[in-house]
Structure formats: C-alpha cells, structure tokens
Write a protein that holds these residues in place. Sequence first.
Motif, PDB file in Angstrom:
ATOM      1  N   VAL A   1       2.662  -9.979  -1.428  1.00 15.83           N
ATOM      2  CA  VAL A   1       2.870  -9.938  -2.966  1.00 15.83           C
ATOM      3  C   VAL A   1       4.138 -11.292  -2.288  1.00 15.83           C
ATOM      4  CG1 VAL A   1       4.831  -8.709  -4.271  1.00 15.83           C
ATOM      5  CG2 VAL A   1       2.422  -8.335  -3.318  1.00 15.83           C
ATOM      6  N   VAL A   2       4.858 -10.516  -1.253  1.00 16.60           N
ATOM      7  CA  VAL A   2       6.004 -11.144  -0.832  1.00 16.60           C
ATOM      8  C   VAL A   2       5.664 -13.081  -0.877  1.00 16.60           C
ATOM      9  CG1 VAL A   2       7.917 -12.414   0.596  1.00 16.60           C
ATOM     10  CG2 VAL A   2       7.356  -9.404  -0.199  1.00 16.60           C
TER      11      VAL A   2
ATOM     12  N   TRP B   1       3.728 -14.408  -2.437  1.00 11.30           N
ATOM     13  CA  TRP B   1       2.663 -14.726  -3.254  1.00 11.30           C
ATOM     14  C   TRP B   1       4.041 -15.112  -4.310  1.00 11.30           C
ATOM     15  CZ3 TRP B   1      -2.114 -17.151  -4.442  1.00 11.30           C
ATOM     16  CH2 TRP B   1      -1.798 -17.154  -6.385  1.00 11.30           C
ATOM     17  N   ARG B   2       4.811 -14.140  -4.174  1.00 11.12           N
ATOM     18  CA  ARG B   2       6.237 -14.540  -5.434  1.00 11.12           C
ATOM     19  C   ARG B   2       7.413 -15.294  -4.647  1.00 11.12           C
ATOM     20  NH1 ARG B   2       6.984  -8.544  -8.509  1.00 11.12           N
ATOM     21  NH2 ARG B   2       4.682  -8.734  -9.492  1.00 11.12           N
ATOM     22  N   ARG B   3       7.159 -16.285  -3.690  1.00  6.74           N
ATOM     23  CA  ARG B   3       8.241 -16.756  -2.989  1.00  6.74           C
ATOM     24  C   ARG B   3       8.379 -17.903  -3.650  1.00  6.74           C
ATOM     25  NH1 ARG B   3       7.497 -19.082   3.237  1.00  6.74           N
ATOM     26  NH2 ARG B   3       6.222 -20.547   2.114  1.00  6.74           N
ATOM     27  N   PRO B   4       9.625 -18.597  -4.193  1.00  5.40           N
ATOM     28  CA  PRO B   4      10.127 -19.647  -4.564  1.00  5.40           C
ATOM     29  C   PRO B   4       9.515 -20.869  -4.137  1.00  5.40           C
ATOM     30  CG  PRO B   4      12.014 -18.912  -4.399  1.00  5.40           C
ATOM     31  CD  PRO B   4      10.698 -17.693  -4.077  1.00  5.40           C
ATOM     32  N   ARG B   5       8.774 -21.696  -4.589  1.00  5.24           N
ATOM     33  CA  ARG B   5       8.458 -23.159  -3.777  1.00  5.24           C
ATOM     34  C   ARG B   5       9.522 -23.817  -3.381  1.00  5.24           C
ATOM     35  NH1 ARG B   5       2.207 -24.893  -6.301  1.00  5.24           N
ATOM     36  NH2 ARG B   5       1.408 -23.839  -5.604  1.00  5.24           N
TER      37      ARG B   5
ATOM     38  N   THR C   1       2.311  -5.486   0.489  1.00  4.00           N
ATOM     39  CA  THR C   1       3.402  -5.728   0.306  1.00  4.00           C
ATOM     40  C   THR C   1       3.620  -7.110   1.658  1.00  4.00           C
ATOM     41  OG1 THR C   1       4.156  -3.484   0.816  1.00  4.00           O
ATOM     42  CG2 THR C   1       6.082  -5.789   1.274  1.00  4.00           C
TER      43      THR C   1
END
Length: 327
Positions: A21-22, A24-28, A18
């Motif tokens: 994934v969090v 990795w998907r965090r917007p830059r 978890t």
Amino acid sequence: MALKYWWLVPLGLALLATVVVVLWRRPRAAQELIPVAHADRLTALPLYKKALARHRTWLVTALAALAVLAVSLIVAAARPVSESTSIPEQRNRDIMLCLDVSGSMLDTDEAIVSVFADLVGNFKGERIGMTIFDSSAVTVFPLTDDYDFVAEELTVAKKALSADATTFEYLAGTYEAAGSSLIGDGLASCVNGFPATTDTKRSRSIIFATDNMLSGKPLFTLAQSATLAKTANTRVYALNPNDYGSIPSFVSAAQGLQDTARATDGAYYPLESEAAVASIVNKVQATEAALLKGAPRLTIVDHPEFALGAALLALLVFGAASWRLRR
C-alpha cells in the motif's frame, strides 16, 4: 500438518500488505512525468503494442513471483510441522519355557519349541531360557540374549522331542525322583530360573506347558508354586492339552492351572491340538507387549520442504522475469 508459530502468518501478511500500500500510494516525482507530443502514434504501432503486452506479462510474473516468495518465506518462518503420538514397545522381557516332558507332552513341547525357534530371530533385548521337567527339573539353558546360542539349543530340542527321536538322552535328569509330571516342583524350578533379585525394569513370564497329570507327591503344590511366581513378579501362561471339560478329574486339574495363571496375572489356554500352539504363543506375545507399553511420546517433525521449495522456485522465476524486464 500445522504451523508451530502460526501467528507469524497473519503478522507477515499484514506487514507485506502495508509495504504494498505504501509503495502504491507513493507520489511520483515531477521529473518522472515527461509530456510527449503525438505519443498516440507510437502507442498505436503493432510492435509497440506487442512489446507493451510482453512487458506487462513479465511485470505481472515478477510481481506474482515476488508475492509467492514472500508468502513462502513467511510460512517457512512459521515452521510447518506434523505431530504424532506413539507408544513404544519395550523389549526388556524375560521368558522362561517351562515344559513338562512326560510321554504325552512331547508333541506339544516340540510345537512350542518350534514356534520359539522361529520367533527368536525377531527378538531384540528379550532374554529367554528353557527348563524341562517330569519328576525332576533340568535347566536346558539359562536366561540369555545370545540368540544364536538359543537358536541352536531350540533346534536340538526340536529334534530330540520329535516323534522321530530314537533316544531319550535329551531327557536325562528329568526322572530322578518318584512320580511323573510333578507340576508344582516343575513350576517352582522355572521360577527359580530367574535372577534372585527382582529387576523391576524387566518383565517375567513363564510359558508353562503340562498335561496336568500329576502322579506322585511333589515338594511344592501348584498353589505354593503360584505364590512363588507371584512373589517374584512372574506371570504364568499355562497351556493344557488335557482340558476335556467333561471328565471330573481333568476339570479339577484344569481349575488348578487356571487359578495359578489368574493368581500371577497370566492366562490359561486349553490346547486342542499342537497346531494351536502358534496362535496361543502369539496371543501371549501380544499380551506381554501390551503390558510393556512405554509412556506416550510426542514426536514433532518439521516439514519446510514445500515452503522452501516454493520460495526457491519463485526466486528463480523472479530472477528470469527481472532479466527479461531489463532487456
């Protein structure tokens, strides 16, 4: 080897997945995206490519070390253990050597004493005593766990009972009554060599060696002595060098010894030669040990070495990789 808290492994891996994934998907953030003109000229340089490949190698190494560190800690928290069941042997036996010292028995007695002289060095907690008899019985030494004393007494007995012995002083007191090999009286005397109060925490056994050649009228019959032994919770292991099988008188006498051993939950052994004494005593010891097995014990041993070792190694690798990435 098993994990005592195995459910921590899937739970920990789920939490770890978890987090990955969090992140990795965090917007830059917008400020992180800075356009640069003609960047392809920079990235085409060999030194840049080499530096980028080295950077990626150390980055992958750091991530892999971090993953190993996390998994190792999860496994360590799950507590890897091994379980084994053991049945401890109790060493709370009382053993009485009960030896017929009539003339035909001296070689057999010497062999028995010799075997126990070798065994006594391995005793831990057992008590041993020795009684000799012919027409009357003599206590050589009472039940004791003073093994140095016992070893000395057995050495003296071995010498006195050997074929080279030149005196019968050692047997003094064993022919005070009429007759010879009064086996009923001899066994009764050996039973009385145990404490009067029955200690249920200690087993009792008699190594009863006799040529079974009753001559005279004993005070106790063999059957009566067997009843005494049974009442005192004492097992009788009878060794008989005169079990020839075909002579009626020997067959009848041997049957009496067998009945005595059976009545006391002991065992009967025909003795073909003195060389067989050691193997028979070993059988008796094994039988007694089997009867004295304690309750099964479950032993649980922790094995955190591998998980914590892997975690330490991963931490070192992660530290080295982080240092290289900062450079």
